[in-house]
Design an enzyme around this catalytic site. Structure first.
Site, PDB file in Angstrom:
ATOM      1  N   VAL A   1       2.117  -3.005   1.416  1.00 39.76           N
ATOM      2  CA  VAL A   1       1.722  -3.397   2.766  1.00 39.76           C
ATOM      3  C   VAL A   1       0.546  -4.362   2.670  1.00 39.76           C
ATOM      4  CG1 VAL A   1       0.838  -2.619   4.991  1.00 39.76           C
ATOM      5  CG2 VAL A   1       2.514  -1.223   3.752  1.00 39.76           C
TER       6      VAL A   1
ATOM      7  N   ALA B   1      -0.687  -0.521  -0.765  1.00 42.39           N
ATOM      8  CA  ALA B   1      -1.218  -1.334   0.327  1.00 42.39           C
ATOM      9  C   ALA B   1      -2.419  -2.114  -0.166  1.00 42.39           C
ATOM     10  CB  ALA B   1      -1.611  -0.468   1.517  1.00 42.39           C
ATOM     11  N   LYS B   2      -2.421  -3.406   0.109  1.00 43.68           N
ATOM     12  CA  LYS B   2      -3.576  -4.270  -0.162  1.00 43.68           C
ATOM     13  C   LYS B   2      -4.481  -4.178   1.048  1.00 43.68           C
ATOM     14  CE  LYS B   2      -4.792  -9.160  -0.497  1.00 43.68           C
ATOM     15  NZ  LYS B   2      -5.445  -9.249   0.843  1.00 43.68           N
ATOM     16  N   THR B   3      -5.613  -3.516   0.890  1.00 43.24           N
ATOM     17  CA  THR B   3      -6.489  -3.246   2.027  1.00 43.24           C
ATOM     18  C   THR B   3      -7.834  -3.938   1.843  1.00 43.24           C
ATOM     19  OG1 THR B   3      -7.453  -1.235   1.078  1.00 43.24           O
ATOM     20  CG2 THR B   3      -5.396  -0.986   2.311  1.00 43.24           C
TER      21      THR B   3
END
Length: 337
Positions: free
Chosen positions: A150, A178-180
């Site tokens: 994500v 997820a790349k947050t």
């Protein structure tokens, strides 16, 4: 090359490098139709893997996913996959303005050999939770062999990624990571996803996430790796060592230096200006750092004010100093612990 089994969240560990799409000298000309420097792309992938990175993310914002022709994007994915040769996972971004186009691109990326795709929800209209979750469900159904990361960038995708979103997409088996950005929501999102998604903070926030929850914080992303991967690999190993020993001094010291080196790249903390010029800031510092050649920006992002070029210069010089200081670091080859 036989296809590996679909990755799971447990497979996502260590330092994941984000790379630009290297550009030829003609890339700023809107008439150009073939702007990808494939030799530099292959060299960068090989160099990152040799340095010890654990995975590669591509074709996000600084990868100029929105300004590449599809033919260029497809050829670039093939170059990355061929250069990686299955040694680390390669995720190719296939974000578009519609589910149908994303599915088509993801299927082709799968057939080329990419292990996963990095996706943000379609953003012509501001999406709500229901729209965003259904988008990920549909892509997962259409391309079940592909792992999904994500792309949680609220500025680009006009979506805040609230806790209910994470609670629902966590039920999709293909959504593995997820790349947050923003350590402030790390524990909230971890709890909402019930630990089923590997949340990956940026390198400058990896230390903070590891202190909050050492067991879950075992992976992070870094665009700085394309300025020189040595400090990123050192960070991975120092955090892993700190978890074992309880002495976080060295990990904290490197994190502080990384934060200072990144500061010019985010326009000295002006995130609005960063969002306007992030491609120029990122590619500019990469070219100055000298580890790889990102090349010119593709239109319309080739119009770059002098102050942005100066921020890029400062950021590139700061990271080049870090790269020199940590060049002798020998990777543990154990990934994050």
């Amino acid at each position: 090359m036989p296809r590996r089994e679909r990755l799971t969240a447990a497979d996502v560990r260590g330092a994941w490098a984000i790379i630009p799409t290297p550009a030829k000298d003609n890339a700023s000309d809107w008439r150009a139709t073939d702007t990808v420097d494939h030799d530099e792309a292959a060299r960068a992938v090989e160099g990152l893997i040799a340095a010890g990175v654990d995975g590669i993310l591509s074709l996000g914002t600084l990868g100029e996913c929105a300004t590449l022709r599809w033919e260029e994007k497809r050829a670039f994915i093939a170059t990355m996959v061929e250069a990686a040769r299955g040694r680390v996972p390669v995720f190719a971004g296939t974000s578009t303005l519609s589910t149908r186009e994303t599915v088509e691109q993801a299927r082709i990326a799968r057939d080329i050999g990419a292990d996963g795709t990095m996706l943000g929800p379609p953003m012509w209209n501001k999406p709500d939770v229901g729209t965003s979750v259904q988008f990920f469900r549909d892509v997962a159904e259409a391309v079940p062999e592909m792992a999904i990361c994500v792309y949680a960038n609220p500025f680009v995708f006009k979506f805040e990624y609230p806790a209910p979103f994470w609670a629902q997409v966590a039920a999709i088996p293909q959504v593995v990571s997820a790349k947050t950005a923003g350590a402030g929501t790390y524990l909230r999102d971890l709890g909402a996803s019930r630990g089923r998604i590997r949340l990956m903070p940026i390198d400058a926030e990896y230390y903070a996430a590891a202190r909050l929850d050492p067991e879950s914080a075992v992976a992070f992303w870094s665009s700085s790796a394309s300025c020189g991967p040595a400090p990123v690999i050192a960070l991975r190993d120092l955090v892993a060592a700190a978890k074992r020993s309880g002495d976080w001094t060295a990990a904290k010291a490197l994190t502080d230096r990384i934060g200072l080196a990144i500061l010019p790249t985010i326009a000295n903390g002006d995130f609005n200006e960063f969002q306007i010029h992030n491609i120029a800031l990122e590619k500019g510092r990469m070219d100055v750092a000298g580890w790889m050649r990102a090349g010119p920006n593709r239109p319309p992002h080739h119009v770059v004010p002098d102050r942005i070029r100066e921020f890029g210069r400062l950021g590139g010089e700061a990271w080049a100093a870090l790269q020199r200081d940590y060049a002798s670091h020998v990777p543990s080859r154990k990934g994050a612990g």
